[in-house]
Design a protein around this motif. Structure first.
Motif, short mmCIF file in Angstrom:
data_model
loop_
_atom_site.label_atom_id
_atom_site.label_comp_id
_atom_site.label_asym_id
_atom_site.label_seq_id
_atom_site.Cartn_x
_atom_site.Cartn_y
_atom_site.Cartn_z
N VAL A 1 -15.00 26.30 12.38
CA VAL A 1 -14.06 25.50 11.58
C VAL A 1 -12.66 25.61 12.15
O VAL A 1 -11.92 24.63 12.24
N GLY A 2 -12.29 26.84 12.58
CA GLY A 2 -10.97 27.00 13.19
C GLY A 2 -10.81 26.14 14.43
O GLY A 2 -9.75 25.54 14.65
N ASP A 3 -11.86 26.05 15.25
CA ASP A 3 -11.80 25.19 16.43
C ASP A 3 -11.63 23.73 16.05
O ASP A 3 -10.87 22.99 16.68
N ARG A 4 -12.33 23.32 15.00
CA ARG A 4 -12.20 21.92 14.56
C ARG A 4 -10.80 21.64 14.02
O ARG A 4 -10.26 20.54 14.20
N VAL A 5 -10.21 22.62 13.38
CA VAL A 5 -8.84 22.47 12.89
C VAL A 5 -7.89 22.26 14.06
O VAL A 5 -7.05 21.35 14.05
N LEU A 6 -8.01 23.09 15.09
CA LEU A 6 -7.12 22.97 16.25
C LEU A 6 -7.30 21.64 16.93
O LEU A 6 -6.32 20.98 17.31
N ALA A 7 -8.54 21.21 17.16
CA ALA A 7 -8.81 19.94 17.83
C ALA A 7 -8.29 18.76 17.00
O ALA A 7 -7.69 17.81 17.54
N GLY A 8 -8.53 18.81 15.69
CA GLY A 8 -8.07 17.71 14.84
C GLY A 8 -6.56 17.64 14.76
O GLY A 8 -5.97 16.55 14.76
N LEU A 9 -5.92 18.80 14.69
CA LEU A 9 -4.47 18.84 14.64
C LEU A 9 -3.87 18.30 15.94
O LEU A 9 -2.92 17.52 15.93
N ALA A 10 -4.45 18.70 17.08
CA ALA A 10 -3.96 18.21 18.37
C ALA A 10 -4.09 16.70 18.47
O ALA A 10 -3.19 16.02 18.97
N ALA A 11 -5.21 16.17 18.00
CA ALA A 11 -5.42 14.72 18.06
C ALA A 11 -4.41 13.99 17.17
O ALA A 11 -3.84 12.96 17.57
N ALA A 12 -4.17 14.51 15.97
CA ALA A 12 -3.21 13.86 15.06
C ALA A 12 -1.80 13.92 15.62
O ALA A 12 -1.06 12.92 15.58
#
Length: 352
Positions: free
Chosen positions: A260-271
């Motif tokens: 989940v932490g990885d998904r948070v980082l990836a999603g934040l970077a994309a946004a």
């Protein structure tokens, strides 16, 4: 708790693949393998290695020309032209070597295009079929050079100059089987160049990118920062750096798991990538820490840029430290921004 859940839902939502956003960034990358926000091909100055390599190539070409003048292929060979081009190559090599740290990209593109034209002129002036074929080998190093250093669009432009010049040269010298010769050489050289350019672009992307987020990694960000610092110095423009640190990200990993932490980082970077200006440079500096370069932006004006990041993902909780470049080295500059970041964090703790 609701705020944390909103953050996780917004940042970790989507495909569920931690690297999906990274792949999307790869697809949107420019020809040099950098993210669209910030390491644009339109920099006024390329890496000095490009100018030095072109200088070496011009030197070798000059030696070949002078060697052909000394030992011509035939009695009718244009030795005067070979001497002239050899001298021009020596002069170009010396100038490029001396100015390698400051030469603009447009100058390098112009020199390379002129070299293509010179090879075509030599073909047009060749007096034997052997001279025509041997001279055409000059296109090979031009193709390899543009494949290594330039974007797909830049490589195609130089290959087009080469193809047009080759056609004109073959037409002027009235070479036998001119169409077949043109097609074989052009397709062969162009195909090798485009395959090499694709491979180099892929390797450069892999070397420059953070695998999880698709952003510039630490090394690539440092290179981008050094180049933008040089531009800011020459133009007298402000350059501001922000260090962005997620709040309680360790708690996200501990409570919800590293996936989940990885998904948070990836999603934040994309946004964030979608909210930044094209000139901005965003990178992942390590863990949950990101770094942002804002060219032509004073420290006070960076508030507007950071607000765009907050608006891109309102549920995200992070702290920023900002520092305008004052001529120091990159490490000292980042340390100042880091100090500002932790000063904000300490004030928040005291206020709570």
């Amino acid at each position: 708790m609701p705020a944390r859940k909103d953050f996780l839902a917004a940042a970790a939502g989507g495909s569920g693949d931690p690297t999906a956003e990274a792949r999307q960034q790869d697809e949107g990358a420019d020809g040099r393998g950098m993210v669209a926000q910030g390491v644009p091909v339109a920099w006024g100055r390329p890496a000095p290695s490009e100018a030095r390599t072109l200088a070496q190539a011009c030197l070798f070409a000059a030696v070949v020309c002078l060697g052909n003048a000394a030992m011509p292929f035939s009695a009718t060979a244009p030795t005067g032209l070979a001497v002239t081009l050899g001298g021009a190559g020596l002069a170009a090599a010396a100038a490029l070597r001396r100015c390698s740290d400051v030469v603009p990209a447009i100058v390098l593109h112009t020199v390379l295009a002129l070299v293509s034209v010179m090879v075509s002129v030599c073909i047009a002036c060749s007096t034997t079929p052997a001279g025509t074929v041997v001279t055409a080998f000059g296109y090979v190093w031009i193709a390899l050079f543009t494949a290594w250093f330039h974007s797909r669009r830049g490589a195609l432009a130089h290959l087009a100059v080469m193809a047009g010049g080759f056609a004109a040269g073959l037409g002027v010298c009235d070479a036998p089987s001119a169409l077949q010769t043109w097609g074989f050489v052009t397709v062969s050289v162009g195909g090798v160049a485009l395959v090499l350019q694709s491979l180099v672009e892929r390797l450069r992307r892999q070397a420059d990118r953070d695998q999880l987020t698709g952003l510039l990694n630490r090394v690539a960000f440092a290179g981008a920062a050094e180049r933008l610092m040089g531009c800011a110095l020459r133009r007298g423009e402000p350059l501001t750096l922000a260090v962005l640190d997620l709040d309680d990200f360790k708690g996200v990993n501990d409570r919800d798991g590293h996936a989940v932490g990885d998904r948070v980082l990836a999603g934040l970077a994309a946004a964030w990538s979608g909210a930044l200006r094209r000139s901005d440079v965003l990178g992942r500096y390590g863990g949950d820490e990101f770094v942002l370069l804002m060219p032509d932006t004073a420290e006070g004006d960076s508030v507007e840029v950071l607000q765009r990041l907050r608006d891109a993902l309102p549920g995200a909780r992070w702290t920023a430290g900002v520092a305008q470049w004052q001529g120091e080295g990159l490490a000292e500059w980042i340390a100042r921004a880091d100090g500002d970041l932790y000063a904000h964090k300490r004030r928040r703790v005291r206020a709570s």
